[in-house]
Write a protein that holds these residues in place. Structure first.
Motif, mmCIF file in Angstrom:
data_model
loop_
_atom_site.group_PDB
_atom_site.id
_atom_site.type_symbol
_atom_site.label_atom_id
_atom_site.label_comp_id
_atom_site.label_asym_id
_atom_site.label_seq_id
_atom_site.Cartn_x
_atom_site.Cartn_y
_atom_site.Cartn_z
ATOM 1 N N GLY A 25 0.798 -1.208 0.000
ATOM 2 C CA GLY A 25 0.000 0.000 0.000
ATOM 3 C C GLY A 25 0.830 1.258 0.000
ATOM 4 N N THR A 26 0.265 2.316 0.587
ATOM 5 C CA THR A 26 0.884 3.641 0.531
ATOM 6 C C THR A 26 1.092 4.241 1.912
ATOM 7 N N TYR A 56 7.239 2.153 -4.514
ATOM 8 C CA TYR A 56 6.588 2.149 -3.196
ATOM 9 C C TYR A 56 7.265 1.199 -2.215
ATOM 10 N N ASP A 181 0.815 -0.107 -9.217
ATOM 11 C CA ASP A 181 1.481 1.135 -8.848
ATOM 12 C C ASP A 181 0.597 2.344 -9.144
ATOM 13 N N ARG A 184 -1.793 2.573 -6.399
ATOM 14 C CA ARG A 184 -1.146 3.180 -5.227
ATOM 15 C C ARG A 184 -1.074 4.691 -5.371
ATOM 16 N N ASP A 185 -0.767 5.170 -6.575
ATOM 17 C CA ASP A 185 -0.768 6.623 -6.805
ATOM 18 C C ASP A 185 -2.139 7.215 -6.527
ATOM 19 N N ASP A 187 -4.459 6.108 -4.610
ATOM 20 C CA ASP A 187 -4.745 6.085 -3.173
ATOM 21 C C ASP A 187 -3.985 7.185 -2.442
ATOM 22 N N LEU A 188 -2.755 7.423 -2.864
ATOM 23 C CA LEU A 188 -1.970 8.474 -2.227
ATOM 24 C C LEU A 188 -2.584 9.846 -2.487
ATOM 25 N N TYR A 213 -7.614 -1.686 -7.566
ATOM 26 C CA TYR A 213 -7.718 -0.840 -6.371
ATOM 27 C C TYR A 213 -8.652 -1.467 -5.339
ATOM 28 N N MET A 216 -6.884 -4.357 -3.640
ATOM 29 C CA MET A 216 -5.771 -3.949 -2.789
ATOM 30 C C MET A 216 -6.235 -3.164 -1.561
ATOM 31 N N ASP A 434 6.033 -5.275 -8.829
ATOM 32 C CA ASP A 434 4.977 -4.758 -7.951
ATOM 33 C C ASP A 434 3.581 -4.965 -8.513
ATOM 34 N N TRP A 436 -0.055 -6.772 -9.092
ATOM 35 C CA TRP A 436 -1.002 -7.414 -8.170
ATOM 36 C C TRP A 436 -1.504 -8.698 -8.812
#
Length: 522
Positions: A25-26, A56, A181, A184-185, A187-188, A213, A216, A434, A436
């Motif tokens: 995750g982030t 990440y 990835d 993850r961006d 989510d960040l 998403y 994850m 990375d 999923w």
């Protein structure tokens, strides 16, 4: 192929070979500060560029820049939140999709949500993925897909040219371009905006981003719409053992969708007649005549040869729209030139065929509404993302066998879809670090509205049904029609509006119909 000149999208070998455990995750990454500014005078959109971790697994290490565009909520009612949008591709700029999405997801989204597009890794101007190959691209350009074993060698050489550049001289971004990835961006940036959970609309490949998403970060989903759905398991690995023999673009069953959709459309054309469909009058028979002449090397368009692969690819490109009138007019004009030996094809129809062919070549898993002409700078991002995400066979013979088998089951489109991913054979393994590949699905904190077209030529309704089976809180809305994705249909838009306003999904078994006939004029 025109999509590459010297610098090409690819995969990095700057990291050591091997596959490490991916960052989950982030939580360890610092949420970026977002400074919005006006994009273009009069448009109302806001732009920003943010800095996020390149890797990440090392969130305080090297960074990259991502481009964002926001269409603010228009009011006057209180703002509900933010909807992130992605039009698919992979490799299409989400920032170009924001204005369209804000107008077609319903009045509630327009008035009460900010709509944000994040250009995925390797796509935006600040994170372009590049690889360099010192050798010139093989010539002549290969066909869109091979018809003979000999032609398959030319297609494979072109794919190998990309892979060699990717292996020997890439830039670092392509080792970190997986969909995971990008999730993850997203989510960040959700954290940076202060949004407790994510609202999302994804079309075509964008549904794979959404499913990734939701798998994850299942506790961070608020309201999610997936439209024109890719089966995430088929994309990533396929069923047990399939990755060793079936390419990713075979596994998602686009050939099935295109074949069944065209057969049904030709029948509908004859049913409606020449007043509505220019190709009517034994449309299936005339289509087979065109195919036979193209295979024999004698099909002419404005007195120039049109190959069988070019005819099939152009036809598929026109099938992405929900009105097939232009397709019918184009096929009829070609048929008249070749079998009645009168008239030339209107140059505008030829240009439309060419645009449709490039559209399939460059961004096969993108919503048609996101297309703004040829987007050559993002084309190889398709391979950078798709090949990083997916497990595939390694040898040319595997693609040949898969394409031949698909052609027997779903004529015309089997090899086209299969060979679209030929570049993924032997793609550098470091790019998959990375990704999923853990189970997709489960229970999410918010509902997922899944929309599938009965005759989608790229992502058949099978994918939508698969996602509904995998996610506990997902529900299918069937769009009984043609074209790729359903955004823009009035019934579907009404369902989106209710969903984003209240979280209420359509009743089980709900079906939306087309707004108009498939063919609107001869």
């Amino acid at each position: 192929m025109s999509r590459r000149v010297g610098w090409i999208a690819a995969a990095s070998t700057a990291l050591a070979a091997g596959v490490a455990a991916p960052a989950a995750g982030t939580a360890d990454a610092v949420a970026p500060a977002i400074a919005w500014h006006d994009c273009w005078a009069g448009w109302g959109t806001k732009c920003a560029t943010v800095r996020v971790p390149l890797d990440y697994d090392n969130p305080r290490g090297a960074t990259l820049l991502l481009d964002l565009v926001k269409m603010p909520a228009t009011g006057p009612q209180p703002r509900i939140g933010t909807v992130f949008v992605n039009p698919g591709g992979p490799g299409v700029r989400a920032t170009d999709f924001v204005d369209y999405a804000s107008r077609h997801l319903g009045p509630t989204v327009t008035a009460r949500y900010d709509v944000i597009g994040i250009d995925p890794r390797g796509v935006g101007q600040d994170s372009m993925m590049l690889c360099h190959n010192d050798n010139p691209e093989p010539t002549p350009a290969p066909p869109p897909f091979p018809v003979t074993w000999t032609q398959s060698a030319a297609v494979w050489r072109s794919a190998q040219w990309v892979r060699t550049g990717c292996k020997e001289n890439p830039n670092p971004i392509v080792a970190h371009m997986s969909t995971a990835d990008t999730a993850r961006d997203m989510d960040l940036i959700r954290r940076a905006l202060g949004e407790p959970r994510l609202n999302y609309y994804g079309a075509s490949y964008g549904t794979y981003l959404g499913a990734t998403y939701a798998s994850m970060f299942p506790d961070r989903v608020r309201r999610m719409v997936l439209d024109g759905v890719v089966d995430p398991v088929a994309w990533a690995t396929g069923a047990t053992g399939e990755a060793a023999t079936l390419p990713v673009t075979t596994r998602v069953r686009g050939a099935e969708g295109a074949y069944t959709g065209l057969v049904a459309a030709l029948r509908e054309c004859d049913r409606l007649g020449r007043r509505q469909c220019a190709f009517a009058g034994n449309a299936p028979g005339k289509w087979r005549q065109l195919l036979a002449r193209a295979k024999a090397g004698g099909l002419q368009v404005n007195e120039r040869r049109m190959t069988y692969p070019a005819l099939v690819q152009s036809t598929l490109g026109m099938m992405y729209e929900d009105d097939y009138s232009l397709l019918a007019q184009s096929l009829q004009a070609i048929w008249v030139e070749n079998f009645r030996r009168v008239d030339r094809v209107d140059p505008r129809l030829v240009q439309a065929l060419d645009r449709a062919s490039r559209r399939v070549d460059e961004q096969p898993y993108a919503a048609p509404s996101a297309t703004r002409g040829p987007v050559t700078e993002t084309v190889d991002a398709f391979h950078g993302v798709a090949c990083a995400d997916s497990r595939n066979p390694r040898e040319r013979i595997d693609w040949w066998r898969a394409g031949q088998a698909q052609d027997k089951q779903y004529p015309w489109f089997g090899s086209l879809w299969t060979w679209r991913s030929a570049t993924c054979g032997n793609w550098p393994i470091v790019t998959k670090e990375d990704t999923w590949v853990r189970p997709f699905g489960g229970r999410t904190s918010g509902p997922i509205l899944v929309v599938g077209n009965t005759y989608d030529p790229a992502t058949p309704i099978h994918g939508a049904r698969a996602v509904v089976r995998r996610f506990d809180r997902a529900r299918l809305l069937t769009y009984a029609g043609w074209g790729h994705t359903a955004i823009g249909n009035s019934c579907v838009t009404a369902a989106f509006d209710t969903f984003f306003a209240s979280g209420v999904m359509p009743a089980p078994g709900a079906v939306c119909r087309m707004d108009g006939p498939l063919f609107s004029g001869g």
